[in-house]
Each structure stands twice: as C-alpha cells, then as structure tokens.
Write a protein that holds these residues in place. Structure first.
Motif, PDB file in Angstrom:
ATOM      1  N   MET A   1    -143.424  10.976 -17.370  1.00 21.34           N
ATOM      2  CA  MET A   1    -144.341  11.976 -17.995  1.00 21.34           C
ATOM      3  C   MET A   1    -145.220  11.677 -19.473  1.00 21.34           C
ATOM      4  SD  MET A   1    -142.766  15.617 -19.439  1.00 21.34           S
ATOM      5  CE  MET A   1    -143.855  16.532 -20.202  1.00 21.34           C
ATOM      6  N   ALA A   2    -146.065  11.679 -20.129  1.00 21.10           N
ATOM      7  CA  ALA A   2    -146.560  11.375 -20.846  1.00 21.10           C
ATOM      8  C   ALA A   2    -146.659  12.232 -21.889  1.00 21.10           C
ATOM      9  CB  ALA A   2    -147.949  11.253 -20.810  1.00 21.10           C
ATOM     10  N   PHE A   3    -145.631  12.057 -23.233  1.00 17.95           N
ATOM     11  CA  PHE A   3    -145.348  13.095 -24.127  1.00 17.95           C
ATOM     12  C   PHE A   3    -146.621  12.790 -25.013  1.00 17.95           C
ATOM     13  CE2 PHE A   3    -141.045  11.557 -22.703  1.00 17.95           C
ATOM     14  CZ  PHE A   3    -140.740  12.908 -22.123  1.00 17.95           C
ATOM     15  N   LYS A   4    -147.292  14.040 -25.411  1.00 15.75           N
ATOM     16  CA  LYS A   4    -148.481  14.224 -26.456  1.00 15.75           C
ATOM     17  C   LYS A   4    -147.787  14.797 -27.128  1.00 15.75           C
ATOM     18  CE  LYS A   4    -151.917  13.749 -23.259  1.00 15.75           C
ATOM     19  NZ  LYS A   4    -153.492  13.799 -22.583  1.00 15.75           N
ATOM     20  N   ASN A   5    -146.919  16.730 -26.975  1.00 16.58           N
ATOM     21  CA  ASN A   5    -146.605  17.368 -27.725  1.00 16.58           C
ATOM     22  C   ASN A   5    -145.585  17.574 -28.744  1.00 16.58           C
ATOM     23  OD1 ASN A   5    -149.044  18.733 -27.913  1.00 16.58           O
ATOM     24  ND2 ASN A   5    -148.095  19.166 -25.347  1.00 16.58           N
ATOM     25  N   ILE A   6    -145.870  16.856 -29.828  1.00 17.50           N
ATOM     26  CA  ILE A   6    -144.581  16.050 -30.612  1.00 17.50           C
ATOM     27  C   ILE A   6    -143.783  16.911 -31.264  1.00 17.50           C
ATOM     28  CG2 ILE A   6    -142.941  14.644 -31.840  1.00 17.50           C
ATOM     29  CD1 ILE A   6    -145.017  12.525 -30.832  1.00 17.50           C
ATOM     30  N   HIS A   7    -141.893  17.781 -31.507  1.00 24.50           N
ATOM     31  CA  HIS A   7    -141.863  18.562 -33.115  1.00 24.50           C
ATOM     32  C   HIS A   7    -140.332  17.621 -33.276  1.00 24.50           C
ATOM     33  CE1 HIS A   7    -140.636  22.339 -35.153  1.00 24.50           C
ATOM     34  NE2 HIS A   7    -139.308  21.786 -34.379  1.00 24.50           N
ATOM     35  N   PHE A   8    -140.607  17.261 -34.975  1.00 26.60           N
ATOM     36  CA  PHE A   8    -140.104  16.272 -35.812  1.00 26.60           C
ATOM     37  C   PHE A   8    -138.949  17.445 -35.613  1.00 26.60           C
ATOM     38  CE2 PHE A   8    -143.991  14.474 -34.598  1.00 26.60           C
ATOM     39  CZ  PHE A   8    -143.337  13.362 -34.418  1.00 26.60           C
ATOM     40  N   VAL A   9    -137.809  16.950 -36.397  1.00 26.00           N
ATOM     41  CA  VAL A   9    -136.724  17.438 -37.215  1.00 26.00           C
ATOM     42  C   VAL A   9    -136.512  16.170 -37.746  1.00 26.00           C
ATOM     43  CG1 VAL A   9    -136.468  19.391 -35.799  1.00 26.00           C
ATOM     44  CG2 VAL A   9    -134.617  16.883 -35.836  1.00 26.00           C
ATOM     45  N   ALA A  10    -134.801  16.553 -38.944  1.00 23.74           N
ATOM     46  CA  ALA A  10    -135.225  15.381 -39.787  1.00 23.74           C
ATOM     47  C   ALA A  10    -133.847  15.969 -40.415  1.00 23.74           C
ATOM     48  CB  ALA A  10    -135.802  14.773 -41.211  1.00 23.74           C
ATOM     49  N   SER A  11    -132.653  15.127 -41.198  1.00 22.76           N
ATOM     50  CA  SER A  11    -131.742  15.303 -41.700  1.00 22.76           C
ATOM     51  C   SER A  11    -132.560  15.547 -42.944  1.00 22.76           C
ATOM     52  CB  SER A  11    -131.085  14.492 -42.093  1.00 22.76           C
ATOM     53  OG  SER A  11    -131.072  13.150 -41.987  1.00 22.76           O
ATOM     54  N   SER A  12    -131.389  16.071 -44.170  1.00 30.59           N
ATOM     55  CA  SER A  12    -131.660  16.509 -45.791  1.00 30.59           C
ATOM     56  C   SER A  12    -131.279  15.385 -46.330  1.00 30.59           C
ATOM     57  CB  SER A  12    -130.225  17.475 -46.267  1.00 30.59           C
ATOM     58  OG  SER A  12    -129.333  16.852 -45.669  1.00 30.59           O
ATOM     59  N   VAL A  13    -130.968  13.520 -45.797  1.00 29.01           N
ATOM     60  CA  VAL A  13    -131.063  12.968 -46.560  1.00 29.01           C
ATOM     61  C   VAL A  13    -132.569  12.562 -46.984  1.00 29.01           C
ATOM     62  CG1 VAL A  13    -128.969  12.238 -45.649  1.00 29.01           C
ATOM     63  CG2 VAL A  13    -131.122  10.777 -44.738  1.00 29.01           C
ATOM     64  N   PRO A  14    -132.843  11.721 -47.664  1.00 28.50           N
ATOM     65  CA  PRO A  14    -134.568  11.158 -48.148  1.00 28.50           C
ATOM     66  C   PRO A  14    -135.082  10.242 -47.651  1.00 28.50           C
ATOM     67  CG  PRO A  14    -132.605  10.874 -50.398  1.00 28.50           C
ATOM     68  CD  PRO A  14    -132.081  11.122 -48.955  1.00 28.50           C
ATOM     69  N   LEU A  15    -134.197   9.366 -47.027  1.00 32.80           N
ATOM     70  CA  LEU A  15    -135.485   9.020 -45.980  1.00 32.80           C
ATOM     71  C   LEU A  15    -135.808   9.661 -44.533  1.00 32.80           C
ATOM     72  CD1 LEU A  15    -132.905   5.156 -45.759  1.00 32.80           C
ATOM     73  CD2 LEU A  15    -135.449   5.662 -46.644  1.00 32.80           C
ATOM     74  N   ALA A  16    -134.369  10.540 -44.264  1.00 31.70           N
ATOM     75  CA  ALA A  16    -135.530  11.268 -43.169  1.00 31.70           C
ATOM     76  C   ALA A  16    -136.769  12.243 -44.162  1.00 31.70           C
ATOM     77  CB  ALA A  16    -133.723  11.830 -42.723  1.00 31.70           C
ATOM     78  N   ARG A  17    -136.086  12.708 -44.695  1.00 26.83           N
ATOM     79  CA  ARG A  17    -137.812  13.945 -45.390  1.00 26.83           C
ATOM     80  C   ARG A  17    -138.373  12.744 -45.243  1.00 26.83           C
ATOM     81  NH1 ARG A  17    -135.321  18.000 -43.459  1.00 26.83           N
ATOM     82  NH2 ARG A  17    -137.499  19.163 -44.372  1.00 26.83           N
ATOM     83  N   GLU A  18    -138.961  11.587 -45.833  1.00 33.07           N
ATOM     84  CA  GLU A  18    -139.712  11.196 -46.285  1.00 33.07           C
ATOM     85  C   GLU A  18    -140.466  10.440 -45.016  1.00 33.07           C
ATOM     86  OE1 GLU A  18    -139.170   7.027 -48.356  1.00 33.07           O
ATOM     87  OE2 GLU A  18    -138.198   8.785 -49.634  1.00 33.07           O
ATOM     88  N   ALA A  19    -139.727  10.022 -43.648  1.00 34.52           N
ATOM     89  CA  ALA A  19    -140.313  10.304 -42.575  1.00 34.52           C
ATOM     90  C   ALA A  19    -140.620  11.054 -41.771  1.00 34.52           C
ATOM     91  CB  ALA A  19    -139.062   9.095 -41.200  1.00 34.52           C
ATOM     92  N   LEU A  20    -140.135  12.178 -41.680  1.00 35.62           N
ATOM     93  CA  LEU A  20    -140.475  13.327 -40.909  1.00 35.62           C
ATOM     94  C   LEU A  20    -141.720  13.966 -41.763  1.00 35.62           C
ATOM     95  CD1 LEU A  20    -140.293  16.198 -39.428  1.00 35.62           C
ATOM     96  CD2 LEU A  20    -139.411  17.224 -41.718  1.00 35.62           C
ATOM     97  N   ALA A  21    -142.718  13.628 -43.144  1.00 30.90           N
ATOM     98  CA  ALA A  21    -143.619  13.818 -43.417  1.00 30.90           C
ATOM     99  C   ALA A  21    -144.763  12.886 -43.082  1.00 30.90           C
ATOM    100  CB  ALA A  21    -143.954  13.634 -45.356  1.00 30.90           C
ATOM    101  N   LYS A  22    -144.285  11.548 -42.749  1.00 32.89           N
ATOM    102  CA  LYS A  22    -145.085  10.349 -42.546  1.00 32.89           C
ATOM    103  C   LYS A  22    -145.350  11.239 -41.299  1.00 32.89           C
ATOM    104  CE  LYS A  22    -144.552   6.813 -43.899  1.00 32.89           C
ATOM    105  NZ  LYS A  22    -143.031   4.966 -44.373  1.00 32.89           N
ATOM    106  N   PHE A  23    -144.414  11.222 -40.257  1.00 38.32           N
ATOM    107  CA  PHE A  23    -145.018  11.764 -38.579  1.00 38.32           C
ATOM    108  C   PHE A  23    -145.655  13.095 -38.600  1.00 38.32           C
ATOM    109  CE2 PHE A  23    -141.051   8.159 -38.246  1.00 38.32           C
ATOM    110  CZ  PHE A  23    -141.847   7.279 -36.790  1.00 38.32           C
TER     111      PHE A  23
END
Length: 254
Positions: A1-23
């Motif tokens: 299966m080719a994934f195209k539609n992505i839902h992102f979730v992140a923990s509350s730590v700064p590194l995770a929130r930064e990655a969430l914003a970027k992706f």
C-alpha cells in the motif's frame, strides 16, 4: 500500500513539537478520519497511547524517536519520510484486556499493549492467589507485585523484573513476579496466549494493591482478570531490518 495521507501526532517535549511543525508544514496534516497512516513523534509512551486511540480505525502507526525510551520507535530523520513509510515492515499485536474488580465493588476494564501489572501500594508485601483458566496454580505469592506481558512488551517492565524476552510471533504470555518473597525462588511462568490469568488479592484491605494496563491505573484491587484479545489488532510499522522480531533478538545479545 502506498501511504499518502498522513496524520501526525507528537508528545509535549520540545523536540517532538518542533518535528511536528516541520512535517506538518512539508506534508500537511490530514485529519485522522481521512488518514491512511499515523506518524507518532515522541517515545514509547506516545506510540502506545496512539495505537489505542486509533484502534477503531485500524490505522498503522509509524513512530520516530523524539523521546527518551524508543524501543518501539524508528530512528528520527527529516529525510525520505514517504519512502520510509512505503518500505516499512508491519507488525501486528493483540493487546491484553484487563478486568479489575475493586474492594468497593466497582469494576474497571482497560487494554494493554505491553503488560498488565499488579503492585503493592502500601508498606507491606502483596499476597496474591493465582489461577490459570479458573484452576488454582499458586495458593499464595508474597511479593511486591506481578505482571502479565505480551511478546511486544517483554523487553519493557517484564524484562526489568527479570522476566523472559519472548519472540514476537510466539503465541505465549509471560507471567513474572516482582521481588517474590515466597516462594522465594519462583521466577514466573510462560503461558499459552489463550490462557486466562486471574489474580486474587488476599488481605486486600490490609495489603492494598494497584493494577495498571500500560499507563491506565486502578487502585484498591480485589481481583484482576487478564486475557489476550485476538479481536483487536494494533499495526506498528518499522524500517526494513529493524522490526520487532529483530529488535527482540538483538536485545538478548546486548
């Protein structure tokens, strides 16, 4: 299966929130009800809660480590997310279902992907009676606690309590005591996946015990029933060559 539609979730730590914003900026944020894959940015606690949150939609979850513990996570990288998703290996896990009866008569039901544990919540050791499929197997276990682990969770709390690491495709569960005082040398048992495990708490008022299904806690437990739920399948994605089976083998030679 080719994934195209992505839902992102992140923990509350700064590194995770930064990655969430970027992706999210790069790929967009597909609403969960229209997504075909979830990418979790954080640690093992996040991926466990994410698998449970989306279990009704049967969405696969691909984790990238932006937390502290990352046994269930893939290595973080900003690059080639779509390629990694579409090349990923899938592991399917059946959770444990916990049914806890409290001393006041209330009952609580919860699911656990890693383990269901019992632990004393007072100064005295717990006294537990153990039944397997309704048959008494141990009249009294005096201990700090005990747990039942899935293969996926066998390297977590179970392993720190000196329980066995289980192959991911093994149809077994680990029952492991914590700081057993009597019988002093009892190391636990390996049970068929279909086994129904019951802990009865002896002297529950004098020796209070709490139970936890992964992170969901129940206090003042009188009886705990645990069984694998084969009707629920959690789907976890891993980079090729770094799946759960390989990780469990590697852990035993670390």
């Amino acid at each position: 299966m080719a994934f195209k539609n992505i839902h992102f979730v992140a923990s509350s730590v700064p590194l995770a929130r930064e990655a969430l914003a970027k992706f999210s900026h790069r790929f967009g944020q597909t609403p969960a009800d229209k997504a075909d894959v979830v990418v979790a940015l954080g640690g093992d606690g996040l991926i466990l809660s994410t698998l449970q949150k989306f279990q009704s939609r049967n969405l696969p979850v691909y984790g990238m480590n932006r937390g502290t513990v990352g046994f269930l996570m893939n290595t973080y990288s900003d690059d080639s997310l779509l390629d990694r998703l579409n090349a990923a290996e899938e592991a399917v896990i059946n959770p444990l279902r916990m049914f806890a009866t409290q001393t006041n008569g209330d009952s609580v039901e919860a699911l656990a992907i890693n383990e269901v544990s019992l632990i004393r919540s007072g100064p005295q050791a717990a006294r537990l009676r153990i039944l397997i499929d309704g048959r008494e197997r141990m009249a009294e276990l005096v201990c700090d606690g005990a747990l039942v682990s899935t293969p996926a969770g066998s390297t977590a709390y179970n392993y720190s309590a000196h329980g066995p690491i289980l192959p991911i495709r093994a149809d077994v569960l680990a029952l492991t005591p914590m700081a057993a005082f009597r019988p002093r040398r009892w190391r636990g048992a390996i049970l068929p996946r279909e086994a129904k495990v019951t802990f009865e708490v002896l002297e529950a008022e004098k020796r209070p015990v709490s139970a936890a299904a992964d992170s969901a806690e129940v206090r003042d437990v009188l009886r705990l029933d645990i069984a694998s739920d084969s009707t629920i399948e959690h789907r976890i994605l891993f980079d090729p060559g770094h799946g759960l089976e390989e990780r469990l083998i590697r852990e035993q030679f670390a």
